[in-house]
Design a protein around this motif. Sequence first.
Motif, PDB file in Angstrom:
ATOM      1  N   ALA A 186     -49.673 -32.530   8.577  1.00 21.43           N
ATOM      2  CA  ALA A 186     -50.298 -32.622   8.071  1.00 21.43           C
ATOM      3  C   ALA A 186     -50.479 -30.898   8.197  1.00 21.43           C
ATOM      4  CB  ALA A 186     -51.924 -33.594   8.785  1.00 21.43           C
ATOM      5  N   GLY A 187     -50.934 -30.939   9.748  1.00 18.83           N
ATOM      6  CA  GLY A 187     -50.979 -28.690   9.422  1.00 18.83           C
ATOM      7  C   GLY A 187     -50.037 -27.949   8.543  1.00 18.83           C
ATOM      8  N   MET A 188     -48.308 -28.312   8.673  1.00 17.75           N
ATOM      9  CA  MET A 188     -47.912 -27.568   8.015  1.00 17.75           C
ATOM     10  C   MET A 188     -48.088 -27.547   6.213  1.00 17.75           C
ATOM     11  SD  MET A 188     -44.595 -28.745   9.880  1.00 17.75           S
ATOM     12  CE  MET A 188     -43.356 -27.998   8.713  1.00 17.75           C
ATOM     13  N   THR A 222     -49.717 -24.862  -3.745  1.00 13.97           N
ATOM     14  CA  THR A 222     -49.723 -25.617  -4.787  1.00 13.97           C
ATOM     15  C   THR A 222     -49.360 -27.122  -3.906  1.00 13.97           C
ATOM     16  OG1 THR A 222     -47.702 -24.645  -3.511  1.00 13.97           O
ATOM     17  CG2 THR A 222     -47.990 -24.787  -5.679  1.00 13.97           C
ATOM     18  N   PRO A 223     -50.907 -28.055  -3.753  1.00 11.45           N
ATOM     19  CA  PRO A 223     -50.571 -28.950  -3.109  1.00 11.45           C
ATOM     20  C   PRO A 223     -49.782 -30.167  -2.701  1.00 11.45           C
ATOM     21  CG  PRO A 223     -52.282 -28.817  -4.527  1.00 11.45           C
ATOM     22  CD  PRO A 223     -51.736 -27.934  -4.474  1.00 11.45           C
ATOM     23  N   LEU A 224     -49.262 -30.366  -4.031  1.00 13.67           N
ATOM     24  CA  LEU A 224     -48.317 -31.373  -4.563  1.00 13.67           C
ATOM     25  C   LEU A 224     -47.202 -31.202  -3.366  1.00 13.67           C
ATOM     26  CD1 LEU A 224     -48.262 -31.730  -8.207  1.00 13.67           C
ATOM     27  CD2 LEU A 224     -49.239 -33.383  -6.208  1.00 13.67           C
ATOM     28  N   ALA A 225     -46.379 -29.749  -3.561  1.00 17.40           N
ATOM     29  CA  ALA A 225     -44.878 -29.532  -3.178  1.00 17.40           C
ATOM     30  C   ALA A 225     -45.618 -29.375  -1.244  1.00 17.40           C
ATOM     31  CB  ALA A 225     -44.522 -28.181  -3.423  1.00 17.40           C
ATOM     32  N   ALA A 226     -46.126 -28.909  -0.868  1.00 16.87           N
ATOM     33  CA  ALA A 226     -47.448 -28.501   0.170  1.00 16.87           C
ATOM     34  C   ALA A 226     -46.508 -30.334   0.682  1.00 16.87           C
ATOM     35  CB  ALA A 226     -48.562 -28.251   0.082  1.00 16.87           C
ATOM     36  N   THR A 227     -47.605 -30.899   0.774  1.00 14.62           N
ATOM     37  CA  THR A 227     -46.835 -32.294   1.016  1.00 14.62           C
ATOM     38  C   THR A 227     -45.994 -33.098   1.071  1.00 14.62           C
ATOM     39  OG1 THR A 227     -49.674 -33.003  -0.088  1.00 14.62           O
ATOM     40  CG2 THR A 227     -47.796 -35.062   0.598  1.00 14.62           C
ATOM     41  N   VAL A 228     -44.971 -32.658   0.277  1.00 13.28           N
ATOM     42  CA  VAL A 228     -43.438 -32.847   0.086  1.00 13.28           C
ATOM     43  C   VAL A 228     -43.300 -32.558   1.078  1.00 13.28           C
ATOM     44  CG1 VAL A 228     -41.614 -33.931  -1.523  1.00 13.28           C
ATOM     45  CG2 VAL A 228     -44.086 -34.285  -1.930  1.00 13.28           C
ATOM     46  N   ILE A 229     -43.204 -31.046   1.361  1.00 13.50           N
ATOM     47  CA  ILE A 229     -42.175 -30.372   2.277  1.00 13.50           C
ATOM     48  C   ILE A 229     -42.280 -30.641   3.257  1.00 13.50           C
ATOM     49  CG2 ILE A 229     -41.873 -27.928   2.945  1.00 13.50           C
ATOM     50  CD1 ILE A 229     -42.208 -27.107  -0.569  1.00 13.50           C
ATOM     51  N   ALA A 230     -43.794 -30.426   3.349  1.00 11.56           N
ATOM     52  CA  ALA A 230     -44.307 -31.405   5.024  1.00 11.56           C
ATOM     53  C   ALA A 230     -43.313 -32.268   5.751  1.00 11.56           C
ATOM     54  CB  ALA A 230     -45.467 -31.105   5.498  1.00 11.56           C
ATOM     55  N   MET A 231     -43.629 -32.836   4.627  1.00 12.66           N
ATOM     56  CA  MET A 231     -42.196 -34.051   5.229  1.00 12.66           C
ATOM     57  C   MET A 231     -41.029 -34.512   5.168  1.00 12.66           C
ATOM     58  SD  MET A 231     -44.668 -37.374   3.537  1.00 12.66           S
ATOM     59  CE  MET A 231     -44.205 -37.693   1.761  1.00 12.66           C
ATOM     60  N   LEU A 264     -47.318 -39.407   5.009  1.00 16.98           N
ATOM     61  CA  LEU A 264     -47.640 -39.798   3.062  1.00 16.98           C
ATOM     62  C   LEU A 264     -49.543 -39.199   3.609  1.00 16.98           C
ATOM     63  CD1 LEU A 264     -46.917 -38.800   0.535  1.00 16.98           C
ATOM     64  CD2 LEU A 264     -47.426 -41.756   0.719  1.00 16.98           C
ATOM     65  N   VAL A 265     -50.372 -40.152   3.929  1.00 13.79           N
ATOM     66  CA  VAL A 265     -51.863 -39.884   3.563  1.00 13.79           C
ATOM     67  C   VAL A 265     -52.161 -38.571   4.101  1.00 13.79           C
ATOM     68  CG1 VAL A 265     -53.981 -41.037   4.145  1.00 13.79           C
ATOM     69  CG2 VAL A 265     -52.162 -42.359   3.564  1.00 13.79           C
ATOM     70  N   PRO A 266     -51.986 -38.589   5.507  1.00 17.28           N
ATOM     71  CA  PRO A 266     -52.617 -37.317   6.884  1.00 17.28           C
ATOM     72  C   PRO A 266     -52.213 -36.331   5.629  1.00 17.28           C
ATOM     73  CG  PRO A 266     -51.424 -38.929   8.151  1.00 17.28           C
ATOM     74  CD  PRO A 266     -50.914 -39.409   6.860  1.00 17.28           C
ATOM     75  N   CYS A 267     -50.878 -36.432   5.104  1.00 16.91           N
ATOM     76  CA  CYS A 267     -50.892 -34.849   4.587  1.00 16.91           C
ATOM     77  C   CYS A 267     -50.657 -34.338   2.831  1.00 16.91           C
ATOM     78  CB  CYS A 267     -48.961 -34.796   4.271  1.00 16.91           C
ATOM     79  SG  CYS A 267     -48.018 -34.480   5.983  1.00 16.91           S
ATOM     80  N   VAL A 268     -51.229 -36.031   2.671  1.00 15.21           N
ATOM     81  CA  VAL A 268     -51.963 -35.462   1.792  1.00 15.21           C
ATOM     82  C   VAL A 268     -53.558 -35.007   1.648  1.00 15.21           C
ATOM     83  CG1 VAL A 268     -53.034 -36.577  -1.233  1.00 15.21           C
ATOM     84  CG2 VAL A 268     -51.093 -37.356  -0.137  1.00 15.21           C
ATOM     85  N   ILE A 269     -54.297 -35.785   2.514  1.00 18.54           N
ATOM     86  CA  ILE A 269     -55.570 -35.607   2.658  1.00 18.54           C
ATOM     87  C   ILE A 269     -56.072 -34.454   3.765  1.00 18.54           C
ATOM     88  CG2 ILE A 269     -57.854 -36.139   3.754  1.00 18.54           C
ATOM     89  CD1 ILE A 269     -56.477 -37.725   1.499  1.00 18.54           C
TER      90      ILE A 269
END
Length: 451
Positions: free
Chosen positions: A182-184, A194-203, A216-221
């Motif tokens: 989530a921090g990443m 780029t919040p969309l890419a940031a969410t997926v890249i972290a996972m 998924l939820v923590p990374c999105v939020i």
Amino acid sequence: MPLPSASCYTVSVKTTDTFNTRGTIMDSNNSSFRDQLEAAAFKIRTGFVQLIRLLTYGLLCGTLVGAVASVFALGIDAATTFRGEHPWVIFLMPLGAAAIIFFYQKFDRSEGTDTVLLAVTRSESVPGTMAPLIFCATITSHFLGASVGREGAALQIGGCMGDELGKRLHFQDSARRIMVMAGMSAAFSALFGTPLAATVIAMEISHVGLLQYDALVPCVIAALPAYYISGMFGVEKHPWGLSTVAPFTLRLSVSTFVLALLCAVVSVVFVIALGRIPSLARKIPAHPILRGAIVAVILLAMTLLSGGQFYNGAGGHVITECLQGGKVPVWAFLVKILFTAVSVAAGFKGGEIVPSLFIGATFGSVVGPLLGLPGGLAAAIGMGCLFCCVTNCPLGTLLISFEMFGFEGWPYYLLAIAIAYTVSGNYGLYHHQKIRYGKFRIGREDANAHH
């Protein structure tokens, strides 16, 4: 009066037994149904509580990391602006490299982004000194003109802060791992916009071939508030619009295929250079601090010989020029590879992601027109291919292409990213990145990215 026949009693008993059995079955079904309802209700309550926790922790992480990452971005912009107005600061490169190595030897001997990835793959702890050190060292590196990026540093800042937050809240290792991701996500979203890419890249970045949906939820939020907080701080997003996007045709699809193949080769050269040149520098018979200063002198000499600061810093202005169809030197991508590898060898910090975008944009803008592709579109394709190859994150790269360049050129990005990702093999920036599904073999494999 004749007695009832035995058959009458038999029938009567059978009828009664049948009725009792059915009643028992009905009671059993009702009980089973109630148990299922109660179990479902319990799972819903538990899931709702867990969702509230994830939302709360993700929001907290995104807010804190987003604020720090925004200050970090503004610091880099200020340092870059000052260097542009006072070019003489590049002569401080040797002193700056020595200082960075000194502080890292004293306070943090971790492996940078690889340490953050280990926190995800093995639940290892991230040193608390990582975030403040990479924060200061990256700004210093940009101030002095080192050829480094900032998004790699953002992953370290976000991962470290997420890990520290998990420790302070007394999370177990599995939950702390999610907070690292989530921090990443928050830091990448704040800096790149780029919040969309940031969410997926972290996972996606820690395990190649697997997406860790429990985060998924923590990374999105975390990504969303970080994105908007950076806007409130006045962080400028990358203004990387395309000059033109040609209609997707069979001829241009073949050209895109060829360009993706060539970009994969360039990415492998880049990754190998990042491993070999620092390795050669370590053979200089001197103390690490003195050795860093010597390599920084070499970088300074390269800057003076290049006739300016075209290859210093992240090079965002060069990327913008390429996307608008501007002309750059044919050998620009090779020189940037050399500048970045020498900067890393000198001990400068910041990461190699934005330099990879510079390399992809300049290479694409030179080679693309030779293949019949518009220069700006070819630069965007090159950026996507290089980013994908060095990070091994195809889905995140596809999303970042949409967010940076728009959806109009989606067939080009989809084809190019898939081809480049496969051809580049297991090479990557982070050698602790786990390869769970290979690119040339069908099925699982357990390997590390290498350079």
